[in-house]
Design a protein around this motif. Structure first.
Motif, PDB file in Angstrom:
ATOM      1  N   TYR A 123      84.230  18.886  56.174  1.00 55.77           N
ATOM      2  CA  TYR A 123      84.711  20.271  55.107  1.00 55.77           C
ATOM      3  C   TYR A 123      85.897  20.166  55.086  1.00 55.77           C
ATOM      4  N   VAL A 124      86.708  19.980  56.546  1.00 55.24           N
ATOM      5  CA  VAL A 124      88.582  19.628  56.693  1.00 55.24           C
ATOM      6  C   VAL A 124      88.957  18.998  55.857  1.00 55.24           C
ATOM      7  N   GLN A 125      88.160  17.935  56.036  1.00 57.00           N
ATOM      8  CA  GLN A 125      88.881  16.351  55.503  1.00 57.00           C
ATOM      9  C   GLN A 125      89.498  16.857  54.110  1.00 57.00           C
ATOM     10  N   ALA A 126      88.655  17.821  52.770  1.00 53.45           N
ATOM     11  CA  ALA A 126      89.112  18.377  51.986  1.00 53.45           C
ATOM     12  C   ALA A 126      89.917  19.599  51.856  1.00 53.45           C
ATOM     13  N   GLU A 127      89.395  20.907  52.555  1.00 56.50           N
ATOM     14  CA  GLU A 127      90.268  21.951  52.947  1.00 56.50           C
ATOM     15  C   GLU A 127      90.112  22.710  54.894  1.00 56.50           C
ATOM     16  N   PHE A 128      91.560  22.597  55.236  1.00 57.51           N
ATOM     17  CA  PHE A 128      92.210  22.371  55.834  1.00 57.51           C
ATOM     18  C   PHE A 128      91.870  23.971  56.564  1.00 57.51           C
ATOM     19  N   GLY A 129      92.888  25.370  54.772  1.00 55.98           N
ATOM     20  CA  GLY A 129      93.457  26.140  55.615  1.00 55.98           C
ATOM     21  C   GLY A 129      92.186  27.415  55.075  1.00 55.98           C
ATOM     22  N   MET A 130      91.107  26.953  55.219  1.00 55.95           N
ATOM     23  CA  MET A 130      89.429  27.586  54.876  1.00 55.95           C
ATOM     24  C   MET A 130      88.954  28.373  56.666  1.00 55.95           C
ATOM     25  N   ALA A 131      89.652  27.140  56.821  1.00 56.44           N
ATOM     26  CA  ALA A 131      89.200  26.894  58.579  1.00 56.44           C
ATOM     27  C   ALA A 131      89.844  28.064  59.731  1.00 56.44           C
ATOM     28  N   CYS A 132      90.581  28.173  59.290  1.00 54.08           N
ATOM     29  CA  CYS A 132      91.749  28.943  60.468  1.00 54.08           C
ATOM     30  C   CYS A 132      90.463  30.664  60.525  1.00 54.08           C
ATOM     31  N   PRO A 133      90.321  31.287  58.976  1.00 60.00           N
ATOM     32  CA  PRO A 133      89.368  32.562  59.184  1.00 60.00           C
ATOM     33  C   PRO A 133      88.280  32.381  59.654  1.00 60.00           C
ATOM     34  N   LEU A 134      87.510  30.424  59.153  1.00 66.56           N
ATOM     35  CA  LEU A 134      86.120  30.456  59.458  1.00 66.56           C
ATOM     36  C   LEU A 134      85.992  29.792  61.517  1.00 66.56           C
ATOM     37  N   SER A 135      87.295  29.914  62.071  1.00 71.21           N
ATOM     38  CA  SER A 135      87.154  29.650  63.529  1.00 71.21           C
ATOM     39  C   SER A 135      86.994  30.862  64.349  1.00 71.21           C
ATOM     40  N   MET A 136      87.953  31.687  63.105  1.00 73.56           N
ATOM     41  CA  MET A 136      88.419  32.607  63.957  1.00 73.56           C
ATOM     42  C   MET A 136      87.256  33.937  64.178  1.00 73.56           C
ATOM     43  N   THR A 137      86.218  33.881  62.843  1.00 72.78           N
ATOM     44  CA  THR A 137      84.730  34.635  62.542  1.00 72.78           C
ATOM     45  C   THR A 137      83.759  33.631  63.514  1.00 72.78           C
ATOM     46  N   ASP A 138      84.115  32.716  63.287  1.00 69.17           N
ATOM     47  CA  ASP A 138      82.717  32.042  64.607  1.00 69.17           C
ATOM     48  C   ASP A 138      82.831  32.892  65.861  1.00 69.17           C
ATOM     49  N   SER A 139      84.742  32.680  66.679  1.00 68.43           N
ATOM     50  CA  SER A 139      84.990  32.882  67.778  1.00 68.43           C
ATOM     51  C   SER A 139      84.970  34.364  68.554  1.00 68.43           C
ATOM     52  N   ALA A 140      85.104  35.167  67.212  1.00 69.45           N
ATOM     53  CA  ALA A 140      84.996  36.901  67.440  1.00 69.45           C
ATOM     54  C   ALA A 140      83.243  37.260  67.490  1.00 69.45           C
ATOM     55  N   ALA A 141      82.345  35.885  66.940  1.00 70.53           N
ATOM     56  CA  ALA A 141      81.293  37.112  67.093  1.00 70.53           C
ATOM     57  C   ALA A 141      80.650  36.664  68.585  1.00 70.53           C
ATOM     58  N   ARG A 142      81.329  34.908  68.620  1.00 69.19           N
ATOM     59  CA  ARG A 142      81.246  34.970  70.493  1.00 69.19           C
ATOM     60  C   ARG A 142      81.650  36.084  71.649  1.00 69.19           C
ATOM     61  N   ILE A 143      82.581  36.548  71.082  1.00 67.28           N
ATOM     62  CA  ILE A 143      83.222  36.933  72.193  1.00 67.28           C
ATOM     63  C   ILE A 143      82.568  38.156  72.529  1.00 67.28           C
ATOM     64  N   LEU A 144      81.437  39.274  71.481  1.00 66.41           N
ATOM     65  CA  LEU A 144      80.814  40.093  71.098  1.00 66.41           C
ATOM     66  C   LEU A 144      79.851  39.900  71.689  1.00 66.41           C
ATOM     67  N   ARG A 145      79.527  38.826  71.578  1.00 62.62           N
ATOM     68  CA  ARG A 145      78.132  38.491  72.331  1.00 62.62           C
ATOM     69  C   ARG A 145      78.591  38.343  73.726  1.00 62.62           C
ATOM     70  N   LEU A 146      79.174  37.272  73.876  1.00 60.77           N
ATOM     71  CA  LEU A 146      79.684  37.308  75.501  1.00 60.77           C
ATOM     72  C   LEU A 146      80.342  38.702  76.683  1.00 60.77           C
ATOM     73  N   PHE A 147      80.492  39.671  75.737  1.00 58.76           N
ATOM     74  CA  PHE A 147      81.387  40.904  77.075  1.00 58.76           C
ATOM     75  C   PHE A 147      80.780  42.096  75.783  1.00 58.76           C
ATOM     76  N   ASP A 148      80.116  41.977  74.828  1.00 56.95           N
ATOM     77  CA  ASP A 148      79.337  43.426  74.535  1.00 56.95           C
ATOM     78  C   ASP A 148      78.561  43.211  73.390  1.00 56.95           C
ATOM     79  N   PRO A 149      77.691  43.434  73.413  1.00 61.30           N
ATOM     80  CA  PRO A 149      76.738  42.086  72.788  1.00 61.30           C
ATOM     81  C   PRO A 149      76.137  43.249  72.251  1.00 61.30           C
ATOM     82  N   GLU A 150      75.451  44.144  73.154  1.00 65.06           N
ATOM     83  CA  GLU A 150      74.869  45.712  72.541  1.00 65.06           C
ATOM     84  C   GLU A 150      75.685  46.598  71.649  1.00 65.06           C
ATOM     85  N   ARG A 151      76.589  46.981  72.173  1.00 68.94           N
ATOM     86  CA  ARG A 151      77.892  47.493  71.521  1.00 68.94           C
ATOM     87  C   ARG A 151      77.960  47.349  69.934  1.00 68.94           C
TER      88      ARG A 151
END
Length: 564
Positions: A123-151
């Motif tokens: 995907y990024v070979q065509a579009e680099f910019g979108m990968a930034c919010p995409l990565s942060m969305t993925d990472s935010a879900a990961r952090i919430l799953r790891l540290f506060d999944p029930e809340r």
């Protein structure tokens, strides 16, 4: 509107390294599941995604601060091309969802990180910019799953949704004007109101400032100074009662690259927030988010390198100088060869890091220690090298490469971002040094990869075992030097570690496909140039077409290329 003509063949089909690497790092079932996705996404990336990316880059988002009646709304307006790019990333290919929910693309469990990064790389070979919010969305879900999944079950579900009516995007607000690298200087203050907290302060560089879910750090009164005093908080775009949260977007940044997505300066005016995990471990929790975001940076840089190589190979085959195609000119071949090798080694390192992250998430303690250092190594070396490779590609194209009608200016602008966001190269090198001091990470790398080399039936493996012993000893000597000298030397040493890991991976790849002369030639040429940079790699230069496109190389020729 500038238009760049994309090749008819998909990006996956024109990548001689990607599928063979996936054959090695994925199990048979995962490899079978990803194959149709490689074809589909690779084809779209070379066609519609590339066209929409060109339009979105030339049509950056705009901030609409107020309604005509004077009501503050802090709305970011995007071009329809951006929305189409978001559809492919978040919905059609579920790149932010696949690590967090089962059933995506037919996977019975969560999709492996290796699969996610391989698809994102296309995907990024065509579009680099979108990968930034995409990565942060993925990472935010990961952090919430790891540290506060029930809340935060609802937020995790929204961040990992592929439904356009319900999906949410994430962001990470860290940088403040007085403290970019030194997060301990964060001045944003958190105030406890019993049922919730409010945050007051200013974030100087906030990417995706209109995100639905923002993770940020703020100073918790009475908790101490520096990073110890920071807690992690979640700020929603809207309060529980549906009103707009007081996250004011003061202005959008006029950035050099990544122009398809928004970054801005943000004021938190007693913004509604709730704590994430253990407030006393806020910085440590954010560091987990940073580490996976850094791996995403390395993946993006590897993608830019691959696109730059493809553009350069195509151009030099078409362009004739003094009656001879540029591709056949001796000096041009010497210019293209390291670009081709760097692109292949980069994606090998990214997929290796992703595979170790999969192991770490499955509970492998040794893999967790390994990925802790592999990630900054990948970001340091791959992102820095991408700046050179994309610059070479622009120069190879000549004057046309400097004109916005071509993709080259966008590749070059975006490549510089990889070495800055989520920590500049110096910051990342110092992180490697911290890993060495606290975990003896250089020894862990040497031990792990030596163990993987000792049984391989290739002479190159034996040379690498010796090299790992030397590199490990050099790391010990570095740690024995005065602290200021350690800092002076760590950038160069980090690259040496990275390139030795890459050499190991390329040799492993050649051993995995013992009849593949091309893979052996890549490994031997990389190792020879690593060991003796002045080497003239004649065999590789003579077989450059096979290295660029994939193709048959006699094993006897590949064996001759080992010069260490």
């Amino acid at each position: 509107m500038p238009v760049d003509t994309a090749p008819a063949t998909g990006f996956a089909d024109r990548d001689p390294a990607l599928r063979p690497l996936l054959d090695r790092v994925l199990g048979a079932e995962d490899r079978a599941r990803i194959e149709p996705l490689l074809t589909e996404l690779g084809t779209l990336a070379a066609d519609e995604i590339d066209r929409q990316a060109t339009v979105a880059d030339a049509s950056p988002p705009k901030l609409r601060g107020y309604t005509p009646d004077g009501e503050r709304v802090d709305a970011i307006e995007y071009h329809p091309a951006h929305d189409r790019l978001a559809h492919f990333a978040y919905e059609r290919f579920a790149l932010a969802a696949m690590s967090h929910r089962s059933g995506v693309h037919g996977w019975p469990s969560r999709v492996p990180h290796t699969v996610k990064y391989a698809l994102s790389y296309l995907y990024v070979q065509a579009e680099f910019g979108m990968a930034c919010p995409l990565s942060m969305t993925d990472s935010a879900a990961r952090i919430l799953r790891l540290f506060d999944p029930e809340r935060y079950a609802d937020e995790i579900a929204a961040l990992s949704s592929t439904d356009p009516e319900h999906r949410a995007t994430g962001a990470m607000f860290m940088t403040e004007k007085q403290g970019g690298t030194d997060v301990g200087l964060t001045e944003t203050v958190a105030t406890d109101h019993g049922t919730h907290w409010t945050l007051t302060g200013r974030k100087w560089f906030a990417s995706n400032p209109g995100a639905d879910v923002v993770l940020t750090l703020a100073r918790v009164p009475g908790q101490g100074e520096g990073t110890r005093g920071l807690g992690m908080f979640l700020m929603p775009r809207t309060r529980p009662d549906g009103s707009r949260n007081t996250i004011r977007i003061d202005r959008l940044k006029d950035k050099l690259g990544s122009r398809s997505i928004a970054s801005g300066e943000v004021t938190l005016d007693a913004a509604h927030a709730t704590p994430v995990g253990d407030l006393s471990r806020g910085f440590r929790q954010m560091a987990e988010m940073l580490n996976v975001s850094r791996l995403s940076n390395a993946m993006r840089s590897a993608a830019l390198m691959r696109r730059a190589v493809r553009e350069s190979v195509d151009h030099t085959r078409e362009r004739r100088v003094f009656g001879v195609p540029l591709f056949d000119q001796p000096l041009m071949r010497m210019t293209l060869l390291p670009m081709i090798l760097d692109a292949e080694a980069a994606i090998a390192l990214v997929l290796e890091s992703a595979a170790r992250l999969d192991d770490a998430d499955a509970g492998d303690v040794e893999a967790r220690e390994l990925v802790r250092v592999l990630t900054p190594l990948a970001k340091h070396t791959v992102c820095k090298r991408a700046r050179t490779v994309t610059g070479e590609a622009m120069e190879i194209r000549g004057g046309d490469g400097y004109i916005e009608d071509r993709v080259h200016p966008r590749l070059l602008r975006d490549a510089h971002l990889g070495s800055i966001w989520e920590g500049s190269s110096n910051v990342i090198a110092l992180d490697v040094l911290r890993c060495m001091r606290s975990r003896k990470a250089h020894r862990a790398l040497a031990g792990t990869y030596t163990d993987r080399l000792v049984d391989l039936p290739l002479p190159a493996a034996k040379h690498l075992v010796v090299r790992w012993a030397e590199v490990s000893a050099r790391g010990d000597r570095l740690l024995g030097a005065p602290h200021d000298e350690q800092q002076m030397l760590i950038g160069r040493y980090a690259d040496e570690l990275s390139r030795t890991v890459m050499a190991t991976l390329l040799v492993e790849q050649a051993s995995h496909t013992p009849d593949d002369g091309r893979a052996l030639l890549v490994a031997h040429t990389w190792l020879s140039l690593l060991t003796a940079p002045e080497t003239l790699p004649r065999t590789a230069l003579d077989r450059l077409a096979a290295l660029a496109d994939g193709g048959d190389v006699p094993l006897s020729a590949a064996q001759e290329a080992l010069n260490v």
